[in-house]
Scaffold this motif. Structure first.
Motif, PDB file in Angstrom:
ATOM      1  N   ASP A  25      21.665  27.698  76.859  1.00  0.00           N
ATOM      2  CA  ASP A  25      22.614  26.700  77.547  1.00  0.00           C
ATOM      3  C   ASP A  25      21.642  26.052  78.704  1.00  0.00           C
ATOM      4  OD1 ASP A  25      22.718  28.767  79.388  1.00  0.00           O
ATOM      5  OD2 ASP A  25      24.801  29.264  78.871  1.00  0.00           O
ATOM      6  N   ALA A  26      20.513  26.641  79.001  1.00  0.00           N
ATOM      7  CA  ALA A  26      19.594  26.142  80.129  1.00  0.00           C
ATOM      8  C   ALA A  26      18.578  25.170  79.685  1.00  0.00           C
ATOM      9  CB  ALA A  26      18.736  27.301  80.859  1.00  0.00           C
ATOM     10  N   MET A  27      18.475  25.064  78.348  1.00  0.00           N
ATOM     11  CA  MET A  27      17.499  24.014  77.611  1.00  0.00           C
ATOM     12  C   MET A  27      18.177  22.799  77.500  1.00  0.00           C
ATOM     13  SD  MET A  27      16.228  26.602  74.385  1.00  0.00           S
ATOM     14  CE  MET A  27      15.890  28.287  74.909  1.00  0.00           C
ATOM     15  N   THR A  28      18.187  22.099  78.696  1.00  0.00           N
ATOM     16  CA  THR A  28      19.014  20.814  79.115  1.00  0.00           C
ATOM     17  C   THR A  28      18.337  19.799  78.222  1.00  0.00           C
ATOM     18  OG1 THR A  28      17.971  20.995  81.015  1.00  0.00           O
ATOM     19  CG2 THR A  28      20.050  21.651  81.063  1.00  0.00           C
ATOM     20  N   ASN A  29      16.948  19.693  77.875  1.00  0.00           N
ATOM     21  CA  ASN A  29      16.588  18.740  77.065  1.00  0.00           C
ATOM     22  C   ASN A  29      16.299  18.561  75.664  1.00  0.00           C
ATOM     23  OD1 ASN A  29      14.508  20.488  76.850  1.00  0.00           O
ATOM     24  ND2 ASN A  29      12.881  19.226  77.355  1.00  0.00           N
ATOM     25  N   LEU A  30      17.286  19.821  75.160  1.00  0.00           N
ATOM     26  CA  LEU A  30      17.587  19.791  73.829  1.00  0.00           C
ATOM     27  C   LEU A  30      19.144  19.415  73.472  1.00  0.00           C
ATOM     28  CD1 LEU A  30      16.050  23.192  72.774  1.00  0.00           C
ATOM     29  CD2 LEU A  30      15.142  21.128  72.475  1.00  0.00           C
ATOM     30  N   PRO A  31      19.299  18.583  72.333  1.00  0.00           N
ATOM     31  CA  PRO A  31      20.718  18.116  72.283  1.00  0.00           C
ATOM     32  C   PRO A  31      21.542  19.308  71.843  1.00  0.00           C
ATOM     33  CG  PRO A  31      18.925  17.105  70.565  1.00  0.00           C
ATOM     34  CD  PRO A  31      18.244  18.268  71.463  1.00  0.00           C
ATOM     35  N   ALA A  32      22.757  18.991  72.450  1.00  0.00           N
ATOM     36  CA  ALA A  32      23.596  20.345  72.468  1.00  0.00           C
ATOM     37  C   ALA A  32      23.876  20.502  70.928  1.00  0.00           C
ATOM     38  CB  ALA A  32      25.007  19.859  73.027  1.00  0.00           C
ATOM     39  N   ALA A  33      24.003  19.808  70.052  1.00  0.00           N
ATOM     40  CA  ALA A  33      24.294  20.053  68.612  1.00  0.00           C
ATOM     41  C   ALA A  33      23.132  21.093  68.142  1.00  0.00           C
ATOM     42  CB  ALA A  33      24.351  18.759  67.936  1.00  0.00           C
ATOM     43  N   PHE A  34      21.913  20.804  68.468  1.00  0.00           N
ATOM     44  CA  PHE A  34      20.744  21.621  68.036  1.00  0.00           C
ATOM     45  C   PHE A  34      20.898  22.780  68.634  1.00  0.00           C
ATOM     46  CE2 PHE A  34      15.996  22.368  68.595  1.00  0.00           C
ATOM     47  CZ  PHE A  34      15.970  22.919  67.428  1.00  0.00           C
ATOM     48  N   ARG A  35      21.355  23.021  69.909  1.00  0.00           N
ATOM     49  CA  ARG A  35      21.314  24.414  70.421  1.00  0.00           C
ATOM     50  C   ARG A  35      22.452  25.269  69.887  1.00  0.00           C
ATOM     51  NH1 ARG A  35      22.098  23.308  76.394  1.00  0.00           N
ATOM     52  NH2 ARG A  35      22.036  21.262  76.253  1.00  0.00           N
ATOM     53  N   LYS A  36      23.453  24.421  69.540  1.00  0.00           N
ATOM     54  CA  LYS A  36      24.714  25.133  68.855  1.00  0.00           C
ATOM     55  C   LYS A  36      24.479  25.694  67.534  1.00  0.00           C
ATOM     56  CE  LYS A  36      29.595  24.190  67.936  1.00  0.00           C
ATOM     57  NZ  LYS A  36      29.835  23.589  66.472  1.00  0.00           N
ATOM     58  N   LYS A  37      23.704  24.796  66.697  1.00  0.00           N
ATOM     59  CA  LYS A  37      23.218  25.144  65.353  1.00  0.00           C
ATOM     60  C   LYS A  37      22.194  26.527  65.513  1.00  0.00           C
ATOM     61  CE  LYS A  37      22.477  21.227  62.795  1.00  0.00           C
ATOM     62  NZ  LYS A  37      21.577  19.978  62.600  1.00  0.00           N
ATOM     63  N   LEU A  38      21.361  26.410  66.510  1.00  0.00           N
ATOM     64  CA  LEU A  38      20.330  27.672  66.765  1.00  0.00           C
ATOM     65  C   LEU A  38      21.071  28.783  66.746  1.00  0.00           C
ATOM     66  CD1 LEU A  38      17.561  26.259  69.023  1.00  0.00           C
ATOM     67  CD2 LEU A  38      17.274  26.886  66.820  1.00  0.00           C
ATOM     68  N   ALA A  39      22.331  28.801  67.580  1.00  0.00           N
ATOM     69  CA  ALA A  39      23.105  29.884  68.115  1.00  0.00           C
ATOM     70  C   ALA A  39      23.754  30.342  66.705  1.00  0.00           C
ATOM     71  CB  ALA A  39      24.061  29.673  69.191  1.00  0.00           C
ATOM     72  N   GLU A  40      24.281  29.327  66.078  1.00  0.00           N
ATOM     73  CA  GLU A  40      25.125  29.844  64.846  1.00  0.00           C
ATOM     74  C   GLU A  40      23.972  30.365  63.458  1.00  0.00           C
ATOM     75  OE1 GLU A  40      28.881  26.982  65.888  1.00  0.00           O
ATOM     76  OE2 GLU A  40      27.386  26.598  64.205  1.00  0.00           O
ATOM     77  N   GLU A  41      23.245  29.465  63.417  1.00  0.00           N
ATOM     78  CA  GLU A  41      22.285  30.033  61.987  1.00  0.00           C
ATOM     79  C   GLU A  41      21.223  30.721  62.444  1.00  0.00           C
ATOM     80  OE1 GLU A  41      21.475  26.403  59.637  1.00  0.00           O
ATOM     81  OE2 GLU A  41      23.502  25.600  60.241  1.00  0.00           O
ATOM     82  N   GLY A  42      20.841  30.861  63.673  1.00  0.00           N
ATOM     83  CA  GLY A  42      19.618  31.561  63.849  1.00  0.00           C
ATOM     84  C   GLY A  42      20.020  32.752  64.911  1.00  0.00           C
ATOM     85  N   GLU A  43      19.163  33.678  65.186  1.00  0.00           N
ATOM     86  CA  GLU A  43      19.522  34.654  66.338  1.00  0.00           C
ATOM     87  C   GLU A  43      18.547  34.424  67.549  1.00  0.00           C
ATOM     88  OE1 GLU A  43      19.619  38.541  64.735  1.00  0.00           O
ATOM     89  OE2 GLU A  43      20.905  39.250  66.555  1.00  0.00           O
ATOM     90  N   TYR A  44      18.959  34.307  68.503  1.00  0.00           N
ATOM     91  CA  TYR A  44      17.866  34.184  69.485  1.00  0.00           C
ATOM     92  C   TYR A  44      17.733  35.609  70.060  1.00  0.00           C
ATOM     93  CZ  TYR A  44      15.869  32.412  73.927  1.00  0.00           C
ATOM     94  OH  TYR A  44      14.996  32.136  75.151  1.00  0.00           O
ATOM     95  N   ARG A  45      16.726  36.432  70.065  1.00  0.00           N
ATOM     96  CA  ARG A  45      16.745  37.753  70.454  1.00  0.00           C
ATOM     97  C   ARG A  45      16.289  38.004  71.545  1.00  0.00           C
ATOM     98  NH1 ARG A  45      16.543  41.243  64.797  1.00  0.00           N
ATOM     99  NH2 ARG A  45      17.042  42.934  66.237  1.00  0.00           N
ATOM    100  N   ARG A  46      16.589  37.237  72.776  1.00  0.00           N
ATOM    101  CA  ARG A  46      16.307  37.317  73.887  1.00  0.00           C
ATOM    102  C   ARG A  46      17.043  38.446  74.580  1.00  0.00           C
ATOM    103  NH1 ARG A  46      19.157  35.511  78.516  1.00  0.00           N
ATOM    104  NH2 ARG A  46      17.835  34.738  80.318  1.00  0.00           N
ATOM    105  N   PRO A  47      16.178  39.405  75.186  1.00  0.00           N
ATOM    106  CA  PRO A  47      16.917  40.732  75.706  1.00  0.00           C
ATOM    107  C   PRO A  47      17.638  40.303  76.806  1.00  0.00           C
ATOM    108  CG  PRO A  47      14.666  40.946  75.609  1.00  0.00           C
ATOM    109  CD  PRO A  47      14.991  39.633  75.269  1.00  0.00           C
ATOM    110  N   GLU A  48      18.637  41.009  77.171  1.00  0.00           N
ATOM    111  CA  GLU A  48      19.609  40.716  78.447  1.00  0.00           C
ATOM    112  C   GLU A  48      19.248  41.860  79.346  1.00  0.00           C
ATOM    113  OE1 GLU A  48      22.007  38.661  79.136  1.00  0.00           O
ATOM    114  OE2 GLU A  48      22.030  37.525  77.359  1.00  0.00           O
ATOM    115  N   ILE A  49      19.471  41.765  80.749  1.00  0.00           N
ATOM    116  CA  ILE A  49      18.995  42.590  81.528  1.00  0.00           C
ATOM    117  C   ILE A  49      20.525  43.462  81.743  1.00  0.00           C
ATOM    118  CG2 ILE A  49      18.601  43.051  84.108  1.00  0.00           C
ATOM    119  CD1 ILE A  49      17.335  40.267  83.963  1.00  0.00           C
TER     120      ILE A  49
END
Ligand code: SAH
Length: 356
Positions: free
Chosen positions: A49-73
């Motif tokens: 949600d900080a990737m503001t220059n990417l279209p919201a629809a693309f970010r949604k697709k990434l979240a739903e169809e992919g897996e962002y394996r970014r670790p959480e603190i």
């Protein structure tokens, strides 16, 4: 590179090279240039949600169809003594690993983990007490560095693969990580500023020498004779000292990189003057190439019953090596107040989980 991150059911897109990410982005119906933007954001450790220059629809697709394996603190401890930061990072499946961010005169350095737990069984080590749960993906190793940069707002200048796990027991993901983290389109950390520490998986040392990646090889030696080393490190029964040193020498000849050895001093086990003299001898005969010995005072792990020697012992040991023509230094301990050595936070959390 053998493992293809888009093979998994939900694509692990942070493990992809910019080229692979380009094809994936197009498969999601986006323009190829979006891949470069996404790669750069991920290298900064940004959440979707900080990737503001990417279209919201693309970010949604990434979240739903992919897996962002970014670790959480999961936890963060900051040393009041020297500003060292220790993170307990939680992976998307709940497994936790540690990273330690250190400040030196010449820049910052991050120690990252390569596996959740470890299968190697070294007697003195906290990370292996409960065995190995799984290897980390390239994204999960990269993510520790990227999220640390995001959280601290500082640049990570160098990386040491010296956290939890045996990097050469996770070879393909570690090599993929090395390509990703050094890519100029991402974090751009020079391979010469990266050290890989291994307990000595000999065939993989030869493999690594052939990758054409100028990383520093750091080998955990901890003993100068096979009997002592096998008692401390079960891996020595499979790959004894002579074979290990031959592989180190080959690594130097192939890459031109000076090999460094870690030697943790353990009271009454490997810290005598005779041990130092034998170590100098073994290195001179076995390596016949430039090398450096990092002496480490054992960080006591209650469960092991092993004790750390007096600092004076370490000085004597170092002087003995130096007088015999071997480069040696004692590693400065950072983050002493936050127990910055790896493996202990994860262990605490596992214990807390068992008690719950
Ligand atoms: N598996 C790799 C990297 C992880 S350990 C390896 O064996 O090199 C990083 C370094 O810390 C190794 O040299 C390891 O032997 C050392 N180490 C592990 N536990 C330690 C402890 N309790 N005190 C001091 N050094 C330790």
């Amino acid at each position: 590179m053998t493992n293809n991150p888009s093979d998994t059911v939900r694509a692990d897109f942070m493990s992809m090279t910019p080229e692979e990410l380009g094809a994936y982005t197009v498969s999601l119906g986006e323009k190829p240039y979006r891949a470069a933007q996404l790669f750069s954001w991920m290298a900064k450790g940004a959440p979707l949600d900080a990737m503001t220059n990417l279209p919201a629809a693309f970010r949604k697709k990434l979240a739903e169809e992919g897996e962002y394996r970014r670790p959480e603190i999961e936890r963060k401890l900051v040393s009041a003594i020297d500003g060292t930061v220790k993170y307990l990072y939680r992976m998307t499946d709940g497994e936790c690993v540690e990273s330690v961010f250190m400040h030196y005169e010449h820049g910052t350095s991050l120690c990252v983990s390569s596996q959740a737990g470890c299968a190697m069984g070294c007697r003195f080590c906290a990370s292996t007490l409960n065995g190995k749960v799984r290897s980390l993906t390239a994204s999960e190793i990269l993510g520790q560095a990227a999220v640390t940069a995001y959280d601290t707002g500082e640049r990570v200048d160098g990386i040491v693969l010296m956290g939890i796990g045996e990097p050469l027991d996770n070879y393909d993901n570690v090599v993929r990580f090395l390509h990703l983290v050094s890519d100029e389109r991402g974090m751009g950390i020079g391979l010469r500023h990266i050290s890989l520490s291994t307990c000595g998986l000999v065939p993989r040392i030869y493999d690594l020498a052939g990758e054409g990646l100028p990383v520093t090889l750091s080998v955990s030696l901890h003993a100068s004779d096979d009997e002592t080393r096998s008692a401390l490190m079960p891996v020595n029964r499979r790959y004894p000292i002579a074979e290990l040193l031959a592989a180190c020498r080959a690594y130097f000849e192939k890459t031109g990189r000076r090999v460094s050895f870690e030697y943790t001093l353990i009271a009454g086990r490997n810290d005598s003057r005779e041990d130092a003299a034998r170590l100098a001898d073994v290195l001179k005969k076995g390596m016949r190439a430039p090398c450096h010995v990092n002496l480490i005072l054992l960080n006591e792990v209650k469960e092991t019953g092993l004790e750390t020697p007096q600092k004076a012992r370490a000085n004597e040991f170092m002087n003995e090596l130096v007088s015999r023509g071997v480069n040696a230094t004692i590693r400065r301990r950072l983050g002493a107040d936050i127990n910055a050595s790896c493996g202990q936070l994860r262990l605490q959390r596992q214990k807390a989980g068992e008690g719950a």
